[in-house]
Design a protein around this motif. Sequence first.
Motif, PDB file in Angstrom:
ATOM      1  N   ARG A  54      60.994 -12.414 -11.310  1.00 22.54           N
ATOM      2  CA  ARG A  54      60.162 -11.203 -11.223  1.00 22.54           C
ATOM      3  C   ARG A  54      60.953  -9.991 -11.699  1.00 22.54           C
ATOM      4  O   ARG A  54      60.439  -9.168 -12.452  1.00 22.54           O
ATOM      5  N   THR A  55      62.216  -9.876 -11.279  1.00 20.27           N
ATOM      6  CA  THR A  55      62.993  -8.705 -11.697  1.00 20.27           C
ATOM      7  C   THR A  55      63.292  -8.757 -13.200  1.00 20.27           C
ATOM      8  O   THR A  55      63.441  -7.732 -13.835  1.00 20.27           O
ATOM      9  N   GLU A  56      63.334  -9.952 -13.751  1.00 17.26           N
ATOM     10  CA  GLU A  56      63.604 -10.060 -15.197  1.00 17.26           C
ATOM     11  C   GLU A  56      62.343  -9.937 -16.042  1.00 17.26           C
ATOM     12  O   GLU A  56      62.399 -10.097 -17.266  1.00 17.26           O
ATOM     13  N   GLY A  57      61.206  -9.725 -15.384  1.00 20.80           N
ATOM     14  CA  GLY A  57      59.961  -9.561 -16.132  1.00 20.80           C
ATOM     15  C   GLY A  57      59.384 -10.866 -16.665  1.00 20.80           C
ATOM     16  O   GLY A  57      58.552 -10.878 -17.565  1.00 20.80           O
ATOM     17  N   SER A  73      49.313 -11.313 -16.977  1.00 20.30           N
ATOM     18  CA  SER A  73      50.026 -11.236 -15.702  1.00 20.30           C
ATOM     19  C   SER A  73      49.998 -12.605 -15.045  1.00 20.30           C
ATOM     20  O   SER A  73      48.976 -13.293 -15.087  1.00 20.30           O
TER      21      SER A  73
END
Lengths: 403, 192
Positions: free
Chosen positions: A129-132, A145
Amino acid sequence: MNIRNEVTFASIRPKDGLTAALGKDRDVVVEEVLRSGLKGRGGAGFPTGVKWKLAAEAKAEEKYIICNADEGEPGTFKDRVILAEWADLVFEGMTIAGYAIGAKSGIIYLRGEYGYLRQALEDKLALRRTEGLLGDDVMGKKGFSFDIHIHMGCGAYVCGEESALIESLEGKRGESRNRPPFPVSEGLFGCPTVVNNVETLAWVAAIFALGPDWFKHVGTEKSSGYKLLSISGDVAHPGVYEFPMGTKISAILKAAGAERPKAAVVGGASGILVPAKDFKRAICFEDVSTGGSIIVLSEDRDFLDILENFQEFFADESCGQCTICRLGNVKLLEGIRLLKEGRCTTKHLQELCTLGSSMRAASKCGLGQASPNMFLSILQHFKGEVLGRPQADDHFVNKRKAS
Amino acid sequence: MPNSTAEKVRPVQKDRPGSKVNSLQDEIDRLTERFGTERKALIPILQEIKKRHHIISGYAMQCVADRLSISPAEVYGVVSFYSFLHEEYQGRIVIRLCRTISCDMAGKDAIARQIQNDLGIKFGETTPDGKFSLEWANCVGMCDQGPAIIVNEQVFTHVTPEKVQEIITACVKMYERTPDLFKKGNHNEHKK
Ligand SMILES: Cc1cc2nc3c(=O)[nH]c(=O)nc-3n(C[C@H](O)[C@H](O)[C@H](O)COP(=O)(O)O)c2cc1C
Ligand code: SF4
Ligand code: FES
């Protein structure tokens, strides 16, 4: 981890597959999965591309991708190894599937017995999630998404069956549904749903990293690619192996160091018994098909012990909806015990075989349909070994006759 | 895997002050805040209750049914279906020995006998002090390393009869470090 030979997943760089897939149109992605010839690795072997195409064409607000990590077939453990070693490929496969069919959410149905894997998987998901790689606009792809959540199973083998799994996710007893409708049209909460095995999804990531033609050119005409096998039982080197589809059972057993094999159980409790004389047969969908379980039996094993163990498993795990599955499995178990005690008449054995055939035909889901396989398979090949066993207590039999 | 029919040891039922009732209700309220009140929240809520209290009592089932606006019979139907959910009290440490084929061939019977000896209980039972429950498991996916045992969420492989006592001792140590786990009387809290 007992990974015994070179596994393709180890050489796939994470993100390669996802980057390649998101660079293509959705229908091209589905097209390439079709072209790769990938078929489900969970046991049933349904073409993955066809499943995705049906789900992609279904019109609905919500759609779901489910990763079936309920791995409960006796003798199967390759999904555990994939989740422990190459979970990112599974997440990527799910993300690619979500992109292809237009789903926003993915669920991993992780069996309760694998609870110890959960934290590492959650950490990896958080990192993605933090890396997109998950969330809004995945890898900068506007309008796509996708997120993944883990749902823990509660110790029921039948929940590996896709419609029972969906019932379980909806908060109900894990009882298989009537089909049609199939999950691709009406699955989770009535929405189009793709259920794929852990290994199938990891192969999707590999296919986009290396190209559909690479996959298509491995294996046989009707079975593309490689297969991970979980090998246990009487072998010197039990563990996970990768072989191209179409590899002969004899070659697989040799690699695993089978010790004086008399037979191999291929496909777990739901599978079949392959006697040594048939070891030239091959592992693939057109010959001996398996979700990945191979259990080797040496000459010292008694088939009735093996059979009793499998039959206890089914009697225990039947969800109980269908009378023939619920009671049939108990009847077969009683029959096996009669055989062990040397008290089963040939006529009764014949009746049990007929019962087995009816169970195959009349059960609602794969559990009941496959549950008499091993019984019928052992009788087909080794009837002489199971009849006329010594009776533990002759006195008892004589007394019964007298009364 | 339906629950074993073997008789389970029930802890002594004690009268419970009213505040405890409310504490369970409050707890279930917090769980519904976290998981929602839709039907799909049912299993995650039950899993949490089981994890914290080692039992899903009739009273807990009733509370959950109220919050999710479904019949208690529906909740009971779910609890009785899954082998990891239990209406009966289970020990803080649940030992599950795999009885399926590969572990059977690797010698699970000897392990079964030794665990029963060392814990002093049979399969399907709980020790009177509420520490241990002993259960069978069907294939736990460790067939290449059998016999395999799962203790709560930890797995032990290549178990031998002489390792059984070591495993039990390790479990006790591990869980003594965890606060609350062995707090006396805790397991009676939500019995009606
Ligand atoms: C009783 C039963 C148990 C099953 N267990 C599993 C399982 O543990 N994992 C799995 O992937 N598929 C399992 N399946 C097959 C699933 O129903 C389904 O076909 C599969 O998850 C589809 O994924 P695939 O096409 O990628 O193989 C089971 C089927 C039956 C009848
Ligand atoms: S065949 Fe057996 S497991 Fe499948 S639905 Fe019927 S009773 Fe349940
Ligand atoms: S048979 Fe015991 S873990 Fe698979």
